[in-house]
Design a protein around this motif. Sequence first.
Motif, PDB file in Angstrom:
ATOM      1  N   PHE A 269      55.024 -35.645 -27.421  1.00 42.74           N
ATOM      2  CA  PHE A 269      56.094 -36.335 -28.149  1.00 42.74           C
ATOM      3  C   PHE A 269      55.591 -37.625 -28.756  1.00 42.74           C
ATOM      4  N   ARG A 270      55.379 -37.580 -30.044  1.00 42.11           N
ATOM      5  CA  ARG A 270      54.979 -38.798 -30.738  1.00 42.11           C
ATOM      6  C   ARG A 270      56.225 -39.513 -31.245  1.00 42.11           C
ATOM      7  N   ASP A 271      56.135 -40.777 -31.461  1.00 40.92           N
ATOM      8  CA  ASP A 271      57.218 -41.545 -32.096  1.00 40.92           C
ATOM      9  C   ASP A 271      58.517 -41.467 -31.324  1.00 40.92           C
ATOM     10  N   ARG A 272      58.455 -41.132 -30.042  1.00 40.63           N
ATOM     11  CA  ARG A 272      59.730 -41.008 -29.337  1.00 40.63           C
ATOM     12  C   ARG A 272      60.223 -42.390 -28.929  1.00 40.63           C
ATOM     13  N   PRO A 273      61.519 -42.583 -28.988  1.00 44.26           N
ATOM     14  CA  PRO A 273      62.070 -43.863 -28.552  1.00 44.26           C
ATOM     15  C   PRO A 273      62.216 -43.871 -27.030  1.00 44.26           C
ATOM     16  N   VAL A 274      62.212 -45.034 -26.451  1.00 40.59           N
ATOM     17  CA  VAL A 274      62.443 -45.141 -25.012  1.00 40.59           C
ATOM     18  C   VAL A 274      63.904 -44.816 -24.742  1.00 40.59           C
ATOM     19  N   GLY A 275      64.166 -43.972 -23.744  1.00 35.40           N
ATOM     20  CA  GLY A 275      65.545 -43.628 -23.432  1.00 35.40           C
ATOM     21  C   GLY A 275      65.650 -42.206 -22.920  1.00 35.40           C
ATOM     22  N   THR A 276      66.866 -41.697 -22.855  1.00 34.62           N
ATOM     23  CA  THR A 276      67.098 -40.370 -22.293  1.00 34.62           C
ATOM     24  C   THR A 276      67.708 -39.455 -23.338  1.00 34.62           C
ATOM     25  N   TRP A 277      67.294 -38.215 -23.325  1.00 33.77           N
ATOM     26  CA  TRP A 277      67.803 -37.218 -24.281  1.00 33.77           C
ATOM     27  C   TRP A 277      68.311 -36.020 -23.472  1.00 33.77           C
ATOM     28  N   GLN A 278      69.575 -35.652 -23.650  1.00 33.51           N
ATOM     29  CA  GLN A 278      70.105 -34.466 -22.971  1.00 33.51           C
ATOM     30  C   GLN A 278      69.622 -33.223 -23.725  1.00 33.51           C
ATOM     31  N   VAL A 279      68.988 -32.324 -23.002  1.00 34.66           N
ATOM     32  CA  VAL A 279      68.399 -31.160 -23.658  1.00 34.66           C
ATOM     33  C   VAL A 279      68.687 -29.885 -22.872  1.00 34.66           C
ATOM     34  N   THR A 280      68.460 -28.755 -23.542  1.00 35.18           N
ATOM     35  CA  THR A 280      68.335 -27.486 -22.840  1.00 35.18           C
ATOM     36  C   THR A 280      66.858 -27.132 -22.881  1.00 35.18           C
ATOM     37  N   VAL A 281      66.301 -26.843 -21.730  1.00 34.76           N
ATOM     38  CA  VAL A 281      64.884 -26.495 -21.652  1.00 34.76           C
ATOM     39  C   VAL A 281      64.764 -24.982 -21.633  1.00 34.76           C
ATOM     40  N   GLY A 282      63.870 -24.449 -22.447  1.00 38.07           N
ATOM     41  CA  GLY A 282      63.645 -23.006 -22.484  1.00 38.07           C
ATOM     42  C   GLY A 282      62.308 -22.669 -21.854  1.00 38.07           C
ATOM     43  N   ILE A 283      62.344 -21.709 -20.907  1.00 35.39           N
ATOM     44  CA  ILE A 283      61.116 -21.325 -20.203  1.00 35.39           C
ATOM     45  C   ILE A 283      60.967 -19.810 -20.247  1.00 35.39           C
ATOM     46  N   ARG A 284      59.910 -19.330 -20.877  1.00 34.42           N
ATOM     47  CA  ARG A 284      59.670 -17.886 -20.920  1.00 34.42           C
ATOM     48  C   ARG A 284      59.006 -17.445 -19.622  1.00 34.42           C
ATOM     49  N   PRO A 285      59.295 -16.203 -19.195  1.00 36.15           N
ATOM     50  CA  PRO A 285      58.750 -15.705 -17.921  1.00 36.15           C
ATOM     51  C   PRO A 285      57.223 -15.769 -17.852  1.00 36.15           C
ATOM     52  N   GLU A 286      56.552 -15.600 -18.980  1.00 39.37           N
ATOM     53  CA  GLU A 286      55.082 -15.601 -18.943  1.00 39.37           C
ATOM     54  C   GLU A 286      54.511 -17.009 -18.841  1.00 39.37           C
ATOM     55  N   ASP A 287      55.383 -18.010 -18.934  1.00 43.68           N
ATOM     56  CA  ASP A 287      54.913 -19.394 -18.851  1.00 43.68           C
ATOM     57  C   ASP A 287      55.156 -20.007 -17.478  1.00 43.68           C
ATOM     58  N   VAL A 288      55.522 -19.129 -16.534  1.00 50.59           N
ATOM     59  CA  VAL A 288      55.690 -19.557 -15.144  1.00 50.59           C
ATOM     60  C   VAL A 288      54.582 -18.896 -14.331  1.00 50.59           C
ATOM     61  N   THR A 289      53.796 -19.675 -13.612  1.00 41.92           N
ATOM     62  CA  THR A 289      52.767 -19.072 -12.754  1.00 41.92           C
ATOM     63  C   THR A 289      53.158 -19.291 -11.302  1.00 41.92           C
ATOM     64  N   VAL A 290      53.045 -18.226 -10.520  1.00 43.98           N
ATOM     65  CA  VAL A 290      53.524 -18.238  -9.148  1.00 43.98           C
ATOM     66  C   VAL A 290      52.343 -18.180  -8.182  1.00 43.98           C
ATOM     67  N   GLY A 291      52.479 -18.875  -7.049  1.00 41.75           N
ATOM     68  CA  GLY A 291      51.444 -18.817  -6.021  1.00 41.75           C
ATOM     69  C   GLY A 291      50.929 -20.197  -5.671  1.00 41.75           C
ATOM     70  N   ASP A 292      50.899 -21.039  -6.679  1.00 37.02           N
ATOM     71  CA  ASP A 292      50.380 -22.379  -6.472  1.00 37.02           C
ATOM     72  C   ASP A 292      51.099 -23.269  -7.478  1.00 37.02           C
ATOM     73  N   GLY A 293      51.109 -24.568  -7.228  1.00 40.52           N
ATOM     74  CA  GLY A 293      51.741 -25.446  -8.207  1.00 40.52           C
ATOM     75  C   GLY A 293      52.615 -26.479  -7.565  1.00 40.52           C
TER      76      GLY A 293
END
Length: 369
Positions: A269-293
């Motif tokens: 995130f470039r040029d982002r202002p300091v503060g909070t942004w309400q968002v919906t986060v999208g996570i695809r199944p292939e972007d989750v790794t299980v076993g460690d983390g």
Amino acid sequence: MAEVVFDRVSKRYDDVVAIDALTLTIASGEMVTLLGPSGCGKSTVLRMLAGLTMPDSGRMLINGRDVGGLTPGERDIAMVFQSYALYPHMTVAQNIAYPLRKRGVGRAERLRRVRALAETLQIAPLLDRRPAQLSGGQQQRVALGRAMVRDPSVFLFDEPLSNLDAKLRAHMRGELIDLHRRLGRTMLYVTHDQLEAMTMATRIAVMADGALQQYGTPADIYERPANRFVAGFVGTPAMALIDGALLFQENRAILGIGGLTVDLGIRRFRDRPVGTWQVTVGIRPEDVTVGDGPFAARIGAVEPIGHETILTLETGGARLCARIAGSSLAAVGETVRFALRQHRLHFFDADSGRRIDEIGLAAVDGKAM
Ligand SMILES: Nc1ncnc2c1ncn2[C@@H]1O[C@H](COP(=O)(O)OP(=O)(O)O)[C@@H](O)[C@H]1O
Ligand SMILES: [Mg+2]
């Protein structure tokens, strides 16, 4: 060759807005799929282009020519429907030849073209049968033959494979892709099946509630969904969409979702202002790794599907899916560690649902404070 343009085309049925100011250009020779849930207006788009339904406003152009005043027969379009709409009392050969007979093409020429098409579609041995004596797949080929016989410049398909079983559907999908490559004709293909849309299209137009949501290549649609609807509609299992907050500090961005805290660093995130942004986060199944983390979750479901296993993870009120190669020994109720591929997370504005891009976050609506 034919370019097709929809220019602010709208259609209402009483109080239902079937199509809301559709603007879409289909380049000559493209295979565009119209993808969206049932009732979103896909068939209405095809029927308007074919001249079977009149739009309330807007223009439709084929090769630069406004087709609004033309009858269906004058539009040089062929349409294939889900219900093949074959004439039951005619033979296969007569069904295929019908559009030619209607136009007064002579018998010898009709016969020649029907034979050639029967070779292409591999239905030569069936020419004397009637539709009732054919399987679903064979009927579909005859319907295709009838559409192809006039060599139209635009093909319209309205969920043509929905009545076939899964195996035949996959086979016919391959044949249609091949047909498109050989004929090089402009094709507009309606489906609610995202697999069909993804595999067949040069570009996909995603629709919801009569409105175009995104128009792009299958990779665009999958990698960079323009809004929350597209994000949730395309992909199996679906992308997890979880409410969260992006907290920007001087030198880093922190994501809070369902009790998890993810330090995103500052690269994204470039040029982002300091503060909070309400968002919906999208996570695809292939972007989750299980076993460690860094995170822990309870396994809510285990779905083995042969070459891979889908795990449903529950953590801090959020649910997300993970895709694991092969089979998994995980059991429901167990606790596992997992990690997220942070650079692959998607962010959508919580209010508008619109995608927040990595660059120029501050430029979006000025909502962040
Ligand atoms: N002839 C009609 N009369 C009234 N409403 C219609 C008619 N055709 C379609 N609709 C409505 O318009 C909307 C879009 O329909 P349609 O284009 O068939 O959607 P899709 O093909 O995506 O399932 C739906 O709400 C449907 O009920
Ligand atoms: Mg429909």
